[in-house]
Scaffold this motif. Structure first.
Motif, PDB file in Angstrom:
ATOM      1  N   UNK A  24      10.292  -3.939  -5.871  1.00  0.00           N
ATOM      2  CA  UNK A  24      10.141  -3.392  -4.515  1.00  0.00           C
ATOM      3  C   UNK A  24      10.745  -4.362  -3.507  1.00  0.00           C
ATOM      4  N   UNK A  83     -15.149 -13.319   1.036  1.00  0.00           N
ATOM      5  CA  UNK A  83     -14.867 -11.891   0.800  1.00  0.00           C
ATOM      6  C   UNK A  83     -16.181 -11.095   0.708  1.00  0.00           C
ATOM      7  N   UNK A 127      -2.780  -0.312   5.898  1.00  0.00           N
ATOM      8  CA  UNK A 127      -1.420  -0.182   6.405  1.00  0.00           C
ATOM      9  C   UNK A 127      -0.470   0.220   5.272  1.00  0.00           C
ATOM     10  N   UNK A 128       0.196   1.347   5.424  1.00  0.00           N
ATOM     11  CA  UNK A 128       1.123   1.784   4.380  1.00  0.00           C
ATOM     12  C   UNK A 128       2.389   0.933   4.453  1.00  0.00           C
ATOM     13  N   UNK A 129       2.856   0.486   3.284  1.00  0.00           N
ATOM     14  CA  UNK A 129       4.067  -0.329   3.218  1.00  0.00           C
ATOM     15  C   UNK A 129       5.272   0.602   3.081  1.00  0.00           C
ATOM     16  N   UNK A 130       6.207   0.505   4.022  1.00  0.00           N
ATOM     17  CA  UNK A 130       7.350   1.421   4.002  1.00  0.00           C
ATOM     18  C   UNK A 130       8.051   1.409   2.642  1.00  0.00           C
ATOM     19  N   UNK A 131       8.221   2.565   2.066  1.00  0.00           N
ATOM     20  CA  UNK A 131       9.030   2.685   0.854  1.00  0.00           C
ATOM     21  C   UNK A 131       8.313   2.341  -0.436  1.00  0.00           C
ATOM     22  N   UNK A 132       7.016   2.008  -0.362  1.00  0.00           N
ATOM     23  CA  UNK A 132       6.316   1.618  -1.585  1.00  0.00           C
ATOM     24  C   UNK A 132       5.520   2.791  -2.151  1.00  0.00           C
ATOM     25  N   UNK A 133       5.772   3.106  -3.411  1.00  0.00           N
ATOM     26  CA  UNK A 133       4.940   4.129  -4.065  1.00  0.00           C
ATOM     27  C   UNK A 133       4.142   3.527  -5.209  1.00  0.00           C
ATOM     28  N   UNK A 134       4.699   2.501  -5.840  1.00  0.00           N
ATOM     29  CA  UNK A 134       3.955   1.844  -6.911  1.00  0.00           C
ATOM     30  C   UNK A 134       4.139   2.534  -8.241  1.00  0.00           C
ATOM     31  N   UNK A 135       3.648   1.860  -9.280  1.00  0.00           N
ATOM     32  CA  UNK A 135       3.782   2.394 -10.629  1.00  0.00           C
ATOM     33  C   UNK A 135       2.488   3.124 -10.958  1.00  0.00           C
ATOM     34  N   UNK A 136       2.321   4.308 -10.417  1.00  0.00           N
ATOM     35  CA  UNK A 136       1.099   5.050 -10.665  1.00  0.00           C
ATOM     36  C   UNK A 136       1.434   6.127 -11.677  1.00  0.00           C
ATOM     37  N   UNK A 191       1.829  -7.094   4.230  1.00  0.00           N
ATOM     38  CA  UNK A 191       0.516  -7.709   4.408  1.00  0.00           C
ATOM     39  C   UNK A 191       0.351  -8.871   3.438  1.00  0.00           C
ATOM     40  N   UNK A 240      -5.187 -10.247 -10.261  1.00  0.00           N
ATOM     41  CA  UNK A 240      -4.963  -8.808 -10.069  1.00  0.00           C
ATOM     42  C   UNK A 240      -4.618  -8.012 -11.320  1.00  0.00           C
ATOM     43  N   UNK A 254      -2.986   3.825  -2.762  1.00  0.00           N
ATOM     44  CA  UNK A 254      -2.862   2.935  -3.921  1.00  0.00           C
ATOM     45  C   UNK A 254      -2.347   1.570  -3.456  1.00  0.00           C
ATOM     46  N   UNK A 255      -2.948   0.515  -3.992  1.00  0.00           N
ATOM     47  CA  UNK A 255      -2.610  -0.845  -3.560  1.00  0.00           C
ATOM     48  C   UNK A 255      -2.148  -1.685  -4.747  1.00  0.00           C
ATOM     49  N   UNK A 265      -7.421  -3.053  -5.972  1.00  0.00           N
ATOM     50  CA  UNK A 265      -6.459  -4.170  -5.942  1.00  0.00           C
ATOM     51  C   UNK A 265      -6.034  -4.645  -7.320  1.00  0.00           C
ATOM     52  N   UNK A 274     -14.399  -6.625  -4.749  1.00  0.00           N
ATOM     53  CA  UNK A 274     -13.285  -7.516  -4.441  1.00  0.00           C
ATOM     54  C   UNK A 274     -13.733  -8.857  -3.889  1.00  0.00           C
ATOM     55  N   UNK A 299       6.434  -3.992 -10.952  1.00  0.00           N
ATOM     56  CA  UNK A 299       6.025  -3.065  -9.913  1.00  0.00           C
ATOM     57  C   UNK A 299       6.332  -3.616  -8.525  1.00  0.00           C
ATOM     58  N   UNK A 305      13.913  -2.465  -2.115  1.00  0.00           N
ATOM     59  CA  UNK A 305      13.437  -1.580  -1.040  1.00  0.00           C
ATOM     60  C   UNK A 305      13.209  -2.337   0.275  1.00  0.00           C
ATOM     61  N   UNK A 328      -4.340  -4.000 -11.303  1.00  0.00           N
ATOM     62  CA  UNK A 328      -3.417  -3.152 -12.047  1.00  0.00           C
ATOM     63  C   UNK A 328      -3.542  -3.457 -13.537  1.00  0.00           C
ATOM     64  N   UNK A 349       0.838  -1.195   0.000  1.00  0.00           N
ATOM     65  CA  UNK A 349       0.000   0.000   0.000  1.00  0.00           C
ATOM     66  C   UNK A 349       0.876   1.249   0.000  1.00  0.00           C
ATOM     67  N   UNK A 350       0.614   2.154  -0.940  1.00  0.00           N
ATOM     68  CA  UNK A 350       1.345   3.421  -1.024  1.00  0.00           C
ATOM     69  C   UNK A 350       0.715   4.442  -0.078  1.00  0.00           C
TER      70      UNK A 350
END
Ligand code: FAD
Lengths: 248, 201
Positions: free
Chosen positions: A88, B201, B1-10, A100, B81, A55-56, B22, B195, A84, A92, B24, A50-51
């Motif tokens: 990471x 789910x 929960x934010x993942x440290x250091x992850x920004x993703x390909x946005x 998660x 996904x 964004x996930x 969820x 989802x 992507x 990273x 891409x 999660x960013x």
């Protein structure tokens, strides 16, 4: 066979407890589960990143470790240069980070359970991951199931779990190993220096003490298609051949 | 929960109202199948419509190809996904299959059956009124074997495992009966916007 996945697979936070470089492109990530789960060799987990803006990104990764009492599971992730999620993990993620995941998932590509029919495993590159869980489980459980693995990799240095596989080849009864190197000559007489083909699969299957009762094939789609045709040519029924395609 | 250091390909330019949570985007068309890819020649192909255990009508390849044709361009969403935008399909709408068999709304649920033994359940409401077809062409070409050729079900608004490859029949059922993946932990309905990936789910 469906019981293993009947329970809801809830998202949980896991700490990365160890990172091991396996090959130039593949690293293993050891994750400590906060809630343990029972799984069958061959299953996978979904990982969610999660960013800060919400964004996930989500991807599936097979579990490399054999089912055991341990709270730690191993994933082995290949770095795809423009990917992507896999870059990471490689560039990273560090020990102590929290990731998660949910699992176990997948109710089809599953170690068959007690039976003494030989099992044929065919993998390429990181496609050996769920097959490795099966081999490790076979060793840990002591089930007397003959297993042969045909594993294609570009070079000797790219063979995932190479040293462990070589050790198992000499220590585990009824385990046959054939490495196929596609970009380098093989040095062992029992290995191959070419891409997979029907002759190779027949040769490896013949190292089993009897006809295989089932086959598991994992790798890219193109690889899986060739391996499956070869397994069908051995006389295996379509329903006895299980495939996991990593997509591309 | 934010993942440290992850920004993703946005890229920022992605039409996010078309990408469910969820998911891409991909440009290629990944192939995911649980077993061997069946080889079915059109001359050997048949499609059977059943209500419960009773076969109502069967078509061979040329009879089926003579049914009215429908084209759809849709976004598709795989449970692993990836999503792919603007995929172009041509085939026979489930409405037209039902009409040719003289049926309108036989039962509220259906199971699609396939040559490889695969099956998947879809409610009639998600098959009828132009929502779904049996696809015979992808991007103007006969459907490739890898993608379910000669014919696959196409239910583009549900996760793509519902769009069963190598389809050879539709069976209408009184109850919502689980198919292959639904018996193996996947959701009974599979709405990507909610989802609904796995059973609870
Ligand atoms: C059941 C299952 C089990 C799996 N198990 C494993 C495993 O054990 N180990 C493992 O390593 N992998 C495994 N995979 C594959 C894994 O899920 C990911 O697909 C893989 O790690 C690639 O993810 P990524 O985010 O790095 O690459 P992605 O971002 O998904 O890209 C994949 C490739 O497509 C290209 N690409 C796609 N879209 C774009 C775009 N918009 N821009 C640029 N390039 C693009 C990238 O260059 C890259 O090469 C498994 C897959 C499945 C379905």
């Amino acid at each position: 066979m469906t019981e293993a996945i009947a329970a809801t697979a809830r998202w949980q936070s896991c700490a990365i407890v160890e990172i091991a470089t396996r090959t130039p492109a593949i690293k293993s990530f050891f994750l400590r589960l906060s809630e343990t789960f029972d799984y069958t060799a061959g299953q996978h987990v979904d990982v969610r990143l999660t960013a800060p803006n919400g964004y996930v990104a989500m991807r599936s990764y097979s579990i490399a470790s054999a089912p055991s009492d341990s709270k730690v599971i191993e994933l082995a992730i290949e770095r795809l240069p423009d990917g992507e999620v896999s870059p990471f993990f490689h560039d990273v993620a560090r020990v102590g980070d929290t990731i998660e995941l949910r699992g176990p998932l997948g109710g089809h590509f599953l170690w068959p359970g007690p039976s003494n029919k030989p099992v044929l495993l065919i993998g390429a590159g990181s496609g050996v991951v769920p097959l490795m869980a099966m081999i490790r489980y076979r060793k840990a459980s002591g089930e007397p199931v003959p297993v042969a693995l045909s594993l294609s990799s570009q070079t000797w240095g790219d063979v995932l779990f190479r040293d462990e596989l070589l050790e198992l080849e000499s220590s585990l009864p009824d385990f046959a190993l054939a490495l196929a190197l596609t970009r380098e000559p093989a040095t062992r007489r029992t290995d191959f220096s070419r891409r997979i083909d029907a002759g190779m699969v027949a040769d490896v299957a013949a190292r089993l003490p009897g006809s295989p009762g089932c086959a598991f094939v994992c790798g890219s789609n193109a690889f899986v298609d060739i391996a499956v045709d070869a397994a069908l040519a051995l006389g295996l029924e379509a329903g006895a051949i299980k495939t996991e395609r990593y997509g591309a | 929960m934010v993942t440290r250091g992850f920004t993703g390909r946005q890229s920022g330019s992605e039409p996010s109202d078309r990408i469910p949570p969820g998911q891409h985007l991909v440009d290629n068309f990944p192939v995911l199948t649980a077993g061997p890819t069946p080889r079915i020649e059109p001359v050997d192909w048949t499609f059977t419509l059943k209500v419960g255990p009773r076969p109502v009508k069967a078509w061979n390849w040329s009879e089926f190809n003579a049914l009215p044709r429908t084209k759809m361009t849709r976004d598709i969403h795989c449970v692993t996904s990836w999503s792919k935008l603007n995929t172009a399909w041509e085939g026979v709408a489930v409405d037209d299959i039902l009409a040719d068999a003289g049926l309108s709304a036989p039962t509220p649920f259906a199971l699609a059956h396939c040559y490889d033994g695969y099956s998947t359940n879809v409610p009639l409401a998600d098959l009828a009124t132009g929502k779904a077809m049996v696809a015979l062409k992808y991007e103007g070409q006969p459907l490739p074997r890898d993608h379910g050729g000669p014919a696959r079900l196409l239910v583009p608004h549900l996760y793509f495992w519902k769009s069963a490859k190598w389809v050879n029949g539709l069976q209408f059922t009184e109850r919502d009966e689980a198919g292959f993946w639904e018996l193996r932990g996947y959701h009974m309905y599979g709405d990507p916007w909610n989802e609904q990936r796995y059973t609870n789910d």
